[in-house]
Design a protein around this motif. Structure first.
Motif, PDB file in Angstrom:
ATOM      1  N   GLU A 162       0.870  -1.164   0.000  1.00  0.00           N
ATOM      2  CA  GLU A 162       0.000   0.000   0.000  1.00  0.00           C
ATOM      3  C   GLU A 162       0.912   1.220   0.000  1.00  0.00           C
ATOM      4  OE1 GLU A 162      -3.791   0.667   2.463  1.00  0.00           O
ATOM      5  OE2 GLU A 162      -2.185   1.664   3.585  1.00  0.00           O
ATOM      6  N   VAL A 163       0.794   2.029  -1.031  1.00  0.00           N
ATOM      7  CA  VAL A 163       1.609   3.227  -1.179  1.00  0.00           C
ATOM      8  C   VAL A 163       0.762   4.423  -0.761  1.00  0.00           C
ATOM      9  CG1 VAL A 163       2.911   4.656  -2.794  1.00  0.00           C
ATOM     10  CG2 VAL A 163       2.876   2.174  -3.098  1.00  0.00           C
ATOM     11  N   THR A 164       1.282   5.220   0.163  1.00  0.00           N
ATOM     12  CA  THR A 164       0.599   6.433   0.614  1.00  0.00           C
ATOM     13  C   THR A 164       1.225   7.623  -0.100  1.00  0.00           C
ATOM     14  OG1 THR A 164       0.239   5.443   2.784  1.00  0.00           O
ATOM     15  CG2 THR A 164      -0.001   7.833   2.629  1.00  0.00           C
ATOM     16  N   LEU A 165       0.378   8.445  -0.711  1.00  0.00           N
ATOM     17  CA  LEU A 165       0.852   9.624  -1.430  1.00  0.00           C
ATOM     18  C   LEU A 165       0.221  10.885  -0.853  1.00  0.00           C
ATOM     19  CD1 LEU A 165       0.052   7.304  -3.921  1.00  0.00           C
ATOM     20  CD2 LEU A 165       1.719   8.794  -4.954  1.00  0.00           C
ATOM     21  N   VAL A 166       0.948  11.988  -0.943  1.00  0.00           N
ATOM     22  CA  VAL A 166       0.417  13.293  -0.569  1.00  0.00           C
ATOM     23  C   VAL A 166       0.702  14.263  -1.705  1.00  0.00           C
ATOM     24  CG1 VAL A 166       0.606  12.945   1.922  1.00  0.00           C
ATOM     25  CG2 VAL A 166       2.505  13.962   0.681  1.00  0.00           C
ATOM     26  N   ARG A 167      -0.180  15.238  -1.853  1.00  0.00           N
ATOM     27  CA  ARG A 167       0.009  16.239  -2.901  1.00  0.00           C
ATOM     28  C   ARG A 167       0.775  17.421  -2.305  1.00  0.00           C
ATOM     29  NH1 ARG A 167      -5.281  17.221  -5.015  1.00  0.00           N
ATOM     30  NH2 ARG A 167      -5.490  18.618  -3.261  1.00  0.00           N
ATOM     31  N   GLN A 168       1.928  17.720  -2.912  1.00  0.00           N
ATOM     32  CA  GLN A 168       2.756  18.839  -2.474  1.00  0.00           C
ATOM     33  C   GLN A 168       3.053  19.713  -3.680  1.00  0.00           C
ATOM     34  OE1 GLN A 168       6.224  16.996  -0.704  1.00  0.00           O
ATOM     35  NE2 GLN A 168       5.216  16.840   1.277  1.00  0.00           N
ATOM     36  N   GLY A 169       2.635  20.965  -3.605  1.00  0.00           N
ATOM     37  CA  GLY A 169       2.873  21.877  -4.721  1.00  0.00           C
ATOM     38  C   GLY A 169       2.235  21.398  -6.014  1.00  0.00           C
ATOM     39  N   GLY A 170       1.091  20.721  -5.911  1.00  0.00           N
ATOM     40  CA  GLY A 170       0.392  20.236  -7.089  1.00  0.00           C
ATOM     41  C   GLY A 170       0.932  18.929  -7.638  1.00  0.00           C
ATOM     42  N   VAL A 171       1.935  18.332  -6.978  1.00  0.00           N
ATOM     43  CA  VAL A 171       2.540  17.080  -7.441  1.00  0.00           C
ATOM     44  C   VAL A 171       2.309  16.008  -6.376  1.00  0.00           C
ATOM     45  CG1 VAL A 171       4.710  15.955  -8.078  1.00  0.00           C
ATOM     46  CG2 VAL A 171       4.314  18.332  -8.729  1.00  0.00           C
ATOM     47  N   TRP A 172       1.886  14.818  -6.809  1.00  0.00           N
ATOM     48  CA  TRP A 172       1.700  13.702  -5.885  1.00  0.00           C
ATOM     49  C   TRP A 172       3.045  13.062  -5.603  1.00  0.00           C
ATOM     50  CZ3 TRP A 172      -2.700  12.796  -3.329  1.00  0.00           C
ATOM     51  CH2 TRP A 172      -3.868  13.378  -3.815  1.00  0.00           C
ATOM     52  N   LYS A 173       3.385  12.957  -4.297  1.00  0.00           N
ATOM     53  CA  LYS A 173       4.659  12.359  -3.879  1.00  0.00           C
ATOM     54  C   LYS A 173       4.387  11.213  -2.914  1.00  0.00           C
ATOM     55  CE  LYS A 173       7.677  15.914  -5.054  1.00  0.00           C
ATOM     56  NZ  LYS A 173       9.073  15.955  -5.246  1.00  0.00           N
ATOM     57  N   VAL A 174       5.257  10.224  -2.957  1.00  0.00           N
ATOM     58  CA  VAL A 174       5.133   9.059  -2.077  1.00  0.00           C
ATOM     59  C   VAL A 174       5.587   9.461  -0.674  1.00  0.00           C
ATOM     60  CG1 VAL A 174       5.954   6.724  -1.627  1.00  0.00           C
ATOM     61  CG2 VAL A 174       5.435   7.446  -3.975  1.00  0.00           C
ATOM     62  N   ASP A 175       4.739   9.157   0.315  1.00  0.00           N
ATOM     63  CA  ASP A 175       5.040   9.501   1.703  1.00  0.00           C
ATOM     64  C   ASP A 175       5.359   8.254   2.531  1.00  0.00           C
ATOM     65  OD1 ASP A 175       5.266  11.650   3.601  1.00  0.00           O
ATOM     66  OD2 ASP A 175       3.412  10.930   4.534  1.00  0.00           O
ATOM     67  N   ASP A 176       4.956   7.076   2.044  1.00  0.00           N
ATOM     68  CA  ASP A 176       5.222   5.834   2.769  1.00  0.00           C
ATOM     69  C   ASP A 176       4.756   4.662   1.907  1.00  0.00           C
ATOM     70  OD1 ASP A 176       6.017   4.167   4.812  1.00  0.00           O
ATOM     71  OD2 ASP A 176       4.279   4.546   6.084  1.00  0.00           O
ATOM     72  N   PHE A 177       5.250   3.476   2.226  1.00  0.00           N
ATOM     73  CA  PHE A 177       4.671   2.264   1.647  1.00  0.00           C
ATOM     74  C   PHE A 177       4.877   1.110   2.611  1.00  0.00           C
ATOM     75  CE2 PHE A 177       8.966   1.619   0.203  1.00  0.00           C
ATOM     76  CZ  PHE A 177       9.123   0.263  -0.050  1.00  0.00           C
ATOM     77  N   THR A 178       3.875   0.222   2.662  1.00  0.00           N
ATOM     78  CA  THR A 178       3.914  -0.896   3.594  1.00  0.00           C
ATOM     79  C   THR A 178       3.374  -2.150   2.905  1.00  0.00           C
ATOM     80  OG1 THR A 178       1.742  -0.269   4.441  1.00  0.00           O
ATOM     81  CG2 THR A 178       3.631   0.483   5.694  1.00  0.00           C
ATOM     82  N   PRO A 179       3.919  -3.316   3.243  1.00  0.00           N
ATOM     83  CA  PRO A 179       3.401  -4.563   2.688  1.00  0.00           C
ATOM     84  C   PRO A 179       1.980  -4.815   3.188  1.00  0.00           C
ATOM     85  CG  PRO A 179       5.526  -4.924   3.760  1.00  0.00           C
ATOM     86  CD  PRO A 179       5.094  -3.535   4.080  1.00  0.00           C
ATOM     87  N   VAL A 180       1.185  -5.472   2.364  1.00  0.00           N
ATOM     88  CA  VAL A 180      -0.174  -5.857   2.758  1.00  0.00           C
ATOM     89  C   VAL A 180      -0.410  -7.306   2.373  1.00  0.00           C
ATOM     90  CG1 VAL A 180      -1.165  -3.538   2.572  1.00  0.00           C
ATOM     91  CG2 VAL A 180      -1.188  -5.024   0.583  1.00  0.00           C
ATOM     92  N   GLY A 181      -1.410  -7.908   2.968  1.00  0.00           N
ATOM     93  CA  GLY A 181      -1.774  -9.267   2.606  1.00  0.00           C
ATOM     94  C   GLY A 181      -0.992 -10.303   3.379  1.00  0.00           C
TER      95      GLY A 181
END
Length: 190
Positions: A162-181
């Motif tokens: 699961e990749v968590t993204l946040v929008r910074q300055g109009g650009v989506w950036k990856v803020d974290d990722f964690t295994p799932v399942g």
């Protein structure tokens, strides 16, 4: 004759009411109800593409990227895709990947099979994307250790994150990722 006129009046009234309802819907749906423009779907496509690019970039590296004792091009490519918070975590962990590449000649490639948006909040500028694919590690062929083109590949290993993204300055950036399942459950049990 009166019955026919009565039916005609009822049908005309239904047509007028239907047109009024369509007009009301058109006005309250942003003024362009037949537009193919969909900002939410556009944002979904962007975050899925960004998550796909991130997973492909962070999980593809090898001896061809080593300069001295680091992989500067690899670092720069990943850092373009992430927030400052995630960059700090990445910088703490990338030396382990670099050491593995330098010491054992490991090369890793990834294939992204699927992406899907788990959550999208355009007002807060946050999204989660589920990504599934396969990682493949390869090492120098022990029968031809001096020939860098000869490699032995391990079996592909599936992953789901699961990749968590946040929008910074109009650009989506990856803020974290964690295994799932299943993989995440096995790790939690150990």
């Amino acid at each position: 004759m009166i019955l026919r006129r009565g039916i005609l009046v009822v049908l005309a009234a239904l047509i007028v009411l239907s047109c009024a309802a369509l007009g009301y819907q058109a006005v309250h749906r942003g003024g362009a109800p037949w537009s193919t423009d969909n900002p939410t779907q556009d944002a979904r496509d962007v975050v899925m593409g960004q998550a796909r690019t991130f997973m492909s970039t962070v999980n593809t590296y090898g001896p061809d990227l080593v300069e001295g004792q680091t992989m500067p091009t690899y670092r720069a490519d990943v850092e373009k895709l992430v927030t400052a918070k995630f960059k700090a975590d990445f910088e703490q962990n990338v030396p382990y990947a670099e050491a593995t590449v330098i010491q054992s000649g490991l090369a890793r490639t990834t294939k992204v099979d699927a992406t899907g948006v788990g959550d999208l909040d355009l007002d807060r500028g946050r999204a989660t994307v589920l990504v599934a694919g396969d990682l493949t590690n390869s090492f120098p062929d022990p029968k031809a250790p001096k020939d860098p083109s000869k490699r032995t590949s391990a079996d592909a290993q599936p992953y789901r994150v699961e990749v968590t993204l946040v929008r910074q300055g109009g650009v989506w950036k990856v803020d974290d990722f964690t295994p799932v399942g299943a993989e995440a459950q096995q790790e939690a049990q150990q």
